[in-house]
Design an enzyme around this catalytic site. Structure first.
Site, PDB file in Angstrom:
ATOM      1  N   ARG A 109       0.874  -1.192   0.000  1.00 21.00           N
ATOM      2  CA  ARG A 109       0.000   0.000   0.000  1.00 21.00           C
ATOM      3  C   ARG A 109       0.897   1.224   0.000  1.00 21.00           C
ATOM      4  O   ARG A 109       1.788   1.338   0.835  1.00 21.00           O
ATOM      5  CB  ARG A 109      -0.903   0.044   1.235  1.00 21.00           C
ATOM      6  N   HIS A 136      -7.566   0.845  -6.189  1.00 16.78           N
ATOM      7  CA  HIS A 136      -7.781   0.083  -4.943  1.00 16.78           C
ATOM      8  C   HIS A 136      -8.513  -1.219  -5.310  1.00 16.78           C
ATOM      9  O   HIS A 136      -9.684  -1.415  -4.990  1.00 16.78           O
ATOM     10  CB  HIS A 136      -8.621   0.939  -3.984  1.00 16.78           C
ATOM     11  N   GLN A 139     -10.434  -3.560  -2.790  1.00 16.07           N
ATOM     12  CA  GLN A 139     -11.687  -2.955  -2.330  1.00 16.07           C
ATOM     13  C   GLN A 139     -12.819  -3.291  -3.312  1.00 16.07           C
ATOM     14  O   GLN A 139     -13.956  -3.550  -2.913  1.00 16.07           O
ATOM     15  CB  GLN A 139     -11.515  -1.431  -2.231  1.00 16.07           C
ATOM     16  N   ASP A 232     -16.731   8.318  -1.132  1.00 13.11           N
ATOM     17  CA  ASP A 232     -15.439   8.145  -0.462  1.00 13.11           C
ATOM     18  C   ASP A 232     -15.104   9.468   0.228  1.00 13.11           C
ATOM     19  O   ASP A 232     -15.773  10.484  -0.022  1.00 13.11           O
ATOM     20  CB  ASP A 232     -14.371   7.792  -1.522  1.00 13.11           C
ATOM     21  N   CYS A 273     -16.059   2.667   1.129  1.00 10.22           N
ATOM     22  CA  CYS A 273     -14.906   1.815   1.442  1.00 10.22           C
ATOM     23  C   CYS A 273     -14.468   1.962   2.899  1.00 10.22           C
ATOM     24  O   CYS A 273     -13.839   1.067   3.451  1.00 10.22           O
ATOM     25  CB  CYS A 273     -13.752   2.128   0.499  1.00 10.22           C
ATOM     26  N   ARG A 318     -13.884  -7.393   2.809  1.00  8.66           N
ATOM     27  CA  ARG A 318     -12.480  -7.160   2.439  1.00  8.66           C
ATOM     28  C   ARG A 318     -11.645  -8.397   2.770  1.00  8.66           C
ATOM     29  O   ARG A 318     -10.768  -8.795   2.019  1.00  8.66           O
ATOM     30  CB  ARG A 318     -11.906  -5.960   3.216  1.00  8.66           C
TER      31      ARG A 318
HETATM   32  N1  NVA Z   1      -9.541   7.529  -1.223  1.00  8.93           N
HETATM   33  C1  NVA Z   1      -9.202   7.060   0.102  1.00  8.93           C
HETATM   34  C2  NVA Z   1      -9.510   5.617   0.230  1.00  8.93           C
HETATM   35  C3  NVA Z   1      -9.260   5.051   1.609  1.00  8.93           C
HETATM   36  C4  NVA Z   1      -9.515   3.586   1.702  1.00  8.93           C
HETATM   37  C5  NVA Z   1      -7.747   7.347   0.379  1.00  8.93           C
HETATM   38  O1  NVA Z   1      -6.928   7.115  -0.506  1.00  8.93           O
HETATM   39  O2  NVA Z   1      -7.446   7.833   1.470  1.00  8.93           O
HETATM   40  N1   CP Z   2     -11.100   0.671   2.832  1.00  4.50           N
HETATM   41  C1   CP Z   2      -9.818   0.613   3.222  1.00  4.50           C
HETATM   42  O1   CP Z   2      -8.901   0.374   2.440  1.00  4.50           O
HETATM   43  O2   CP Z   2      -9.637   0.813   4.551  1.00  4.50           O
HETATM   44  P1   CP Z   2      -8.244   0.971   5.287  1.00  4.50           P
HETATM   45  O3   CP Z   2      -7.631   2.276   4.822  1.00  4.50           O
HETATM   46  O4   CP Z   2      -8.570   0.985   6.754  1.00  4.50           O
HETATM   47  O5   CP Z   2      -7.359  -0.182   4.924  1.00  4.50           O
END
Ligand code: NVA
Ligand code: CP
Length: 330
Positions: A109, A136, A139, A232, A273, A318
């Site tokens: 990540r 993602h 997800q 989101d 998400c 997930r």
């Molecule tokens: N768009 C958000 C998704 C979090 C799971 C981010 O990148 O912070």
């Molecule tokens: N939805 C998601 O990816 O959550 P986290 O950022 O907690 O992993």
């Protein structure tokens, strides 16, 4: 399992997969979910190990990878830039080759999609994208499983995505819709629509799959009669705090409200998400409240807490879907 057709593949973005392969992963996740619910052990990878690299924070993705790996009999090692050599002292290319010698799979990540693609290029074991700025994909498998559990089908369903659609979740949902033959309305001010190149790529895929990709600034048109309303956070991880003011100004009209849910299909569900700013239960939520007076952001607390909201089922999924990815690819 030896003969799984996806064995050895990386899971970097949905664009790399055929619709049948994606559906196969969703169905495999449903099967693994049933096994877990029935208490049937599935330690098929006993003695194997996965590395979990997190350059950004996480609750769901990290826990999902860890629990899924343990359910499959594997060990996990969590790495972040603060406590490892990653980034400052060791390149992605070298990290890939070091970890490949010790682990059977690597989750990453972080920031640019190019980083996870480079990691996969130099790694000799499968690499899984746990979120980049652009995509993602794990997800999306959870979202597809949740839609299938609720409606019994995926193809032909109508989605609406509200908010910043240029980032990982919006981009990925558009790709998921294109691949799986769904209709998607991207509902946001034009500057928040996914980039033209990706939109065109999705429209080309849609010609094959029967999907429809529509971008609109009109909240009523965008939510009309859809099956799934999704959104989101307005500011994603890695973006500067200074951006909040502009996002609040631009995206407040695109908050998911009861009015939007009423305009959606009769049976419509709400998905997110997570994490979500729907009340003052977070530090960021309280800071924004003090500065801008908002008590909720991308979704109202009423919608978030309503029976139409499947966000916690989606979060649980997930784990089952990430397990399916590792089960298939390792
Ligand atoms: N768009 C958000 C998704 C979090 C799971 C981010 O990148 O912070
Ligand atoms: N939805 C998601 O990816 O959550 P986290 O950022 O907690 O992993």
């Amino acid at each position: 399992m030896d003969g799984h057709p996806l064995k050895g593949r990386d899971f970097l973005k949905l664009l790399d997969f055929e619709p049948e392969e994606i559906m196969g992963l969703v169905d495999l996740a449903a099967e693994l979910k049933r096994k877990k619910e029935d208490g049937i052990p599935h330690y098929v990878f006993r003695g194997m190990n996965v590395a979990l690299i997190f350059e950004k924070t996480s609750t769901r993705t990290r826990c999902a990878f860890e629990v899924a790996a343990h359910d499959l009999g594997m060990g996990t090692t969590y790495l972040n830039p603060k406590d490892s050599q990653l980034g400052k002292k060791e390149s992605i290319k070298d990290t890939a080759r070091v970890l490949s010698g010790m682990f059977d799979g690597i989750e990453y990540r972080g920031f640019g999609q190019d980083i996870v693609e480079e990691l996969a290029e130099y790694s000799s074991v499968p690499v899984f994208n746990g979120l980049t700025n652009e995509f993602h994909p794990t997800q999306m498998l959870a979202d597809l499983l949740t839609i299938k559990e609720y409606y019994g089908s995926i193809k032909g369903r109508k989605l609406a995505y509200f908010g910043d659609a240029r980032y990982n979740t919006g981009n990925s949902l558009m790709v998921a819709a294109a691949k799986m033959g769904m209709a998607i309305n991207i509902v946001a001010p034009k500057k928040y629509w996914p980039n033209e190149e990706l939109t065109e790529q999705c429209r080309t895929i849609a010609e094959e799959t029967g999907a429809e990709i529509n971008c609109t600034e009109d909240v009523d048109e965008g939510s009309h009669d859809v099956d799934v309303v999704s959104t989101d956070v307005w500011v994603s991880m890695g973006e500067p705090d200074e951006i909040w003011e502009e996002r609040i100004r631009d995206l407040t009209p695109y908050r998911v409200t009861g009015r939007i849910m009423n305009n959606a299909g009769e049976d419509a569900i709400f998905m997110h998400c997570l994490p979500s700013f729907h009340d003052l239960g977070t530090e960021t939520g309280r800071i924004i409240h003090e500065k801008f007076g908002l008590t909720e952001m991308e979704v109202t607390d009423e919608v978030f807490e309503s029976p139409q909201s499947l966000v916690f089922q989606e979060a649980e999924n997930r784990m089952h879907t990430i397990k399916a990815v590792m089960y298939a690819m390792l």
